[in-house]
Design a protein around this motif. Sequence first.
Motif, PDB file in Angstrom:
ATOM      1  N   VAL A 231       0.848  -1.188   0.000  1.00 29.86           N
ATOM      2  CA  VAL A 231       0.000   0.000   0.000  1.00 29.86           C
ATOM      3  C   VAL A 231       0.886   1.240   0.000  1.00 29.86           C
ATOM      4  CG1 VAL A 231      -1.892  -1.147   1.185  1.00 29.86           C
ATOM      5  CG2 VAL A 231      -0.164   0.044   2.523  1.00 29.86           C
ATOM      6  N   SER A 232       0.391   2.313  -0.559  1.00 25.51           N
ATOM      7  CA  SER A 232       1.181   3.539  -0.612  1.00 25.51           C
ATOM      8  C   SER A 232       1.221   4.216   0.751  1.00 25.51           C
ATOM      9  CB  SER A 232       0.571   4.497  -1.639  1.00 25.51           C
ATOM     10  OG  SER A 232      -0.754   4.840  -1.273  1.00 25.51           O
ATOM     11  N   GLY A 233       2.314   4.887   1.029  1.00 28.84           N
ATOM     12  CA  GLY A 233       2.434   5.661   2.260  1.00 28.84           C
ATOM     13  C   GLY A 233       2.737   4.852   3.495  1.00 28.84           C
ATOM     14  N   ALA A 234       3.125   3.583   3.345  1.00 26.67           N
ATOM     15  CA  ALA A 234       3.471   2.770   4.516  1.00 26.67           C
ATOM     16  C   ALA A 234       4.767   3.289   5.134  1.00 26.67           C
ATOM     17  CB  ALA A 234       3.634   1.316   4.112  1.00 26.67           C
ATOM     18  N   THR A 235       4.780   3.398   6.476  1.00 29.94           N
ATOM     19  CA  THR A 235       5.928   4.000   7.155  1.00 29.94           C
ATOM     20  C   THR A 235       6.591   3.072   8.163  1.00 29.94           C
ATOM     21  OG1 THR A 235       4.444   4.963   8.822  1.00 29.94           O
ATOM     22  CG2 THR A 235       4.982   6.327   6.906  1.00 29.94           C
ATOM     23  N   PHE A 236       6.159   1.823   8.243  1.00 28.63           N
ATOM     24  CA  PHE A 236       6.710   0.904   9.234  1.00 28.63           C
ATOM     25  C   PHE A 236       7.994   0.249   8.724  1.00 28.63           C
ATOM     26  CE2 PHE A 236       2.182   0.996  10.285  1.00 28.63           C
ATOM     27  CZ  PHE A 236       2.219   1.189  11.658  1.00 28.63           C
TER      28      PHE A 236
ATOM     29  N   ASP B  78      -1.105 -15.851   9.782  1.00 28.26           N
ATOM     30  CA  ASP B  78      -1.028 -15.669   8.335  1.00 28.26           C
ATOM     31  C   ASP B  78      -1.650 -14.334   7.915  1.00 28.26           C
ATOM     32  OD1 ASP B  78       0.249 -18.070   8.044  1.00 28.26           O
ATOM     33  OD2 ASP B  78      -1.476 -19.151   7.256  1.00 28.26           O
ATOM     34  N   THR B  79      -2.767 -13.993   8.556  1.00 27.91           N
ATOM     35  CA  THR B  79      -3.426 -12.720   8.256  1.00 27.91           C
ATOM     36  C   THR B  79      -2.533 -11.546   8.639  1.00 27.91           C
ATOM     37  OG1 THR B  79      -5.583 -13.766   8.669  1.00 27.91           O
ATOM     38  CG2 THR B  79      -5.511 -11.349   8.624  1.00 27.91           C
ATOM     39  N   ALA B  80      -1.931 -11.621   9.817  1.00 29.76           N
ATOM     40  CA  ALA B  80      -1.045 -10.554  10.280  1.00 29.76           C
ATOM     41  C   ALA B  80       0.180 -10.414   9.385  1.00 29.76           C
ATOM     42  CB  ALA B  80      -0.618 -10.831  11.718  1.00 29.76           C
ATOM     43  N   THR B  81       0.730 -11.551   8.940  1.00 30.87           N
ATOM     44  CA  THR B  81       1.912 -11.516   8.074  1.00 30.87           C
ATOM     45  C   THR B  81       1.580 -10.876   6.736  1.00 30.87           C
ATOM     46  OG1 THR B  81       2.792 -13.501   9.144  1.00 30.87           O
ATOM     47  CG2 THR B  81       3.703 -12.928   7.007  1.00 30.87           C
ATOM     48  N   TYR B  82       0.405 -11.185   6.189  1.00 27.73           N
ATOM     49  CA  TYR B  82      -0.047 -10.581   4.934  1.00 27.73           C
ATOM     50  C   TYR B  82      -0.170  -9.064   5.095  1.00 27.73           C
ATOM     51  CZ  TYR B  82      -2.907 -10.064   0.672  1.00 27.73           C
ATOM     52  OH  TYR B  82      -3.400  -9.711  -0.564  1.00 27.73           O
ATOM     53  N   ILE B  83      -0.781  -8.631   6.194  1.00 26.60           N
ATOM     54  CA  ILE B  83      -0.921  -7.190   6.461  1.00 26.60           C
ATOM     55  C   ILE B  83       0.449  -6.529   6.565  1.00 26.60           C
ATOM     56  CG2 ILE B  83      -1.676  -5.497   8.184  1.00 26.60           C
ATOM     57  CD1 ILE B  83      -3.999  -7.432   8.831  1.00 26.60           C
ATOM     58  N   ALA B  84       1.347  -7.170   7.316  1.00 28.78           N
ATOM     59  CA  ALA B  84       2.682  -6.611   7.494  1.00 28.78           C
ATOM     60  C   ALA B  84       3.406  -6.449   6.165  1.00 28.78           C
ATOM     61  CB  ALA B  84       3.487  -7.495   8.441  1.00 28.78           C
ATOM     62  N   LYS B  85       3.353  -7.466   5.315  1.00 26.35           N
ATOM     63  CA  LYS B  85       4.012  -7.389   4.005  1.00 26.35           C
ATOM     64  C   LYS B  85       3.446  -6.235   3.173  1.00 26.35           C
ATOM     65  CE  LYS B  85       5.373 -12.253   3.385  1.00 26.35           C
ATOM     66  NZ  LYS B  85       5.134 -13.482   2.576  1.00 26.35           N
ATOM     67  N   ALA B  86       2.127  -6.060   3.220  1.00 25.33           N
ATOM     68  CA  ALA B  86       1.509  -4.969   2.467  1.00 25.33           C
ATOM     69  C   ALA B  86       1.932  -3.607   3.005  1.00 25.33           C
ATOM     70  CB  ALA B  86      -0.011  -5.100   2.503  1.00 25.33           C
ATOM     71  N   LEU B  87       2.295  -3.560   4.292  1.00 23.53           N
ATOM     72  CA  LEU B  87       2.774  -2.322   4.911  1.00 23.53           C
ATOM     73  C   LEU B  87       4.283  -2.166   4.761  1.00 23.53           C
ATOM     74  CD1 LEU B  87       0.631  -2.335   8.194  1.00 23.53           C
ATOM     75  CD2 LEU B  87       0.334  -0.828   6.204  1.00 23.53           C
TER      76      LEU B  87
ATOM     77  N   LEU C 195      -4.583   4.331   9.436  1.00 18.54           N
ATOM     78  CA  LEU C 195      -4.112   2.951   9.380  1.00 18.54           C
ATOM     79  C   LEU C 195      -5.288   1.984   9.258  1.00 18.54           C
ATOM     80  CD1 LEU C 195      -1.742   1.026   9.414  1.00 18.54           C
ATOM     81  CD2 LEU C 195      -1.788   1.083  11.922  1.00 18.54           C
ATOM     82  N   VAL C 196      -6.398   2.280   9.912  1.00 17.98           N
ATOM     83  CA  VAL C 196      -7.602   1.457   9.770  1.00 17.98           C
ATOM     84  C   VAL C 196      -8.007   1.370   8.303  1.00 17.98           C
ATOM     85  CG1 VAL C 196     -10.096   1.378  10.221  1.00 17.98           C
ATOM     86  CG2 VAL C 196      -8.509   1.801  12.101  1.00 17.98           C
ATOM     87  N   GLN C 197      -8.008   2.499   7.616  1.00 22.76           N
ATOM     88  CA  GLN C 197      -8.392   2.517   6.206  1.00 22.76           C
ATOM     89  C   GLN C 197      -7.428   1.692   5.359  1.00 22.76           C
ATOM     90  OE1 GLN C 197      -8.514   6.728   5.405  1.00 22.76           O
ATOM     91  NE2 GLN C 197     -10.543   6.995   6.312  1.00 22.76           N
ATOM     92  N   LYS C 198      -6.131   1.812   5.636  1.00 23.16           N
ATOM     93  CA  LYS C 198      -5.145   1.051   4.875  1.00 23.16           C
ATOM     94  C   LYS C 198      -5.311  -0.449   5.107  1.00 23.16           C
ATOM     95  CE  LYS C 198      -1.497   4.565   4.629  1.00 23.16           C
ATOM     96  NZ  LYS C 198      -0.118   4.928   5.014  1.00 23.16           N
ATOM     97  N   ILE C 199      -5.508  -0.838   6.362  1.00 24.32           N
ATOM     98  CA  ILE C 199      -5.638  -2.266   6.656  1.00 24.32           C
ATOM     99  C   ILE C 199      -6.928  -2.829   6.072  1.00 24.32           C
ATOM    100  CG2 ILE C 199      -5.905  -3.962   8.519  1.00 24.32           C
ATOM    101  CD1 ILE C 199      -3.875  -2.381  10.125  1.00 24.32           C
TER     102      ILE C 199
END
Length: 285
Positions: free
Chosen positions: A31-36, A74-83, A245-249
């Motif tokens: 996703v665009s604008g990820a800062t982590f 698995d869900t958390a890892t997918y979110i993290a990768k997208a961030l 962050l809610v919107q991005k996730i």
Amino acid sequence: MTRRIAVGALAAGLLLTGCSSGGQVKDPTPVSGATFSSLRIGISFDQPGVGTATVAGESDGVTTGTDAKGFDVDTATYIAKALGVSPDKITWVRADPVDRETLLEQKKVDMVLSSYTINDERAKLIDFAGPYFVAHQDLLIRRNDEELTGPERLEGRTLCAAANTTSAQNVLAKYQGNIALVQPNTFSECVEQLVDGNVDAVTTDDVILAGFAALPKYKGVLKVIGKGFSDEPYGVGLPKGSTELVQKINQILTSYISDGSWQAALENNVGQSGYKIPSPPTPGK
């Protein structure tokens, strides 16, 4: 410390656990604008098929783990990768039900995915993205208990649910006076008390209960009744004020579902239990 409270009848949840060849969880589009650069993610350490991990260490009231597995993982890892965060930059933190809000409020974790039901009371303290799954409360019992055929037969029984869970709250709100409720900190403690004969049933989400029933040591010993009686929408818990962050996730979760990764993650983690995978929810609604 375990607490006993008089309450009414009913409770539980059912999901599942195990491993099945259900396809591949894909790499998401960032996703665009990820800062982590790294993430501390709270998960359950003792919910087979949903979230398990081996304790690695403890410091400043935070327990970290390794070998994390499960649908939430698995869900958390997918979110993290997208961030923009690779799996080796994730620190898995134990988030028992009693500790989830505290971990977020004290900024000891960046997010929590721990079979975390979205509800209004919690939303006063934290923010939620999702839902990414909807479970149903059910009952886990000993297989040789032929009299306990459903929540309508709980009169005079002793039930167990982890403290600070919607499972415990549902029982307290609807069935006070008909049963006794034991509330330790984790559901694994509840299951141990059930096997030992100290309680008559464990109640929480069906997916969690199915995971325990599918463990080799409990096969032929425990069973899920399979009469779900509530909707438990799972959300990603975030510190209050995480609107962007809610919107991005929610955007990430929408892709997670649409690209087949959601289905694959469920089949791989709970498919062998025989659990019937439901239709996915719509994140953000």
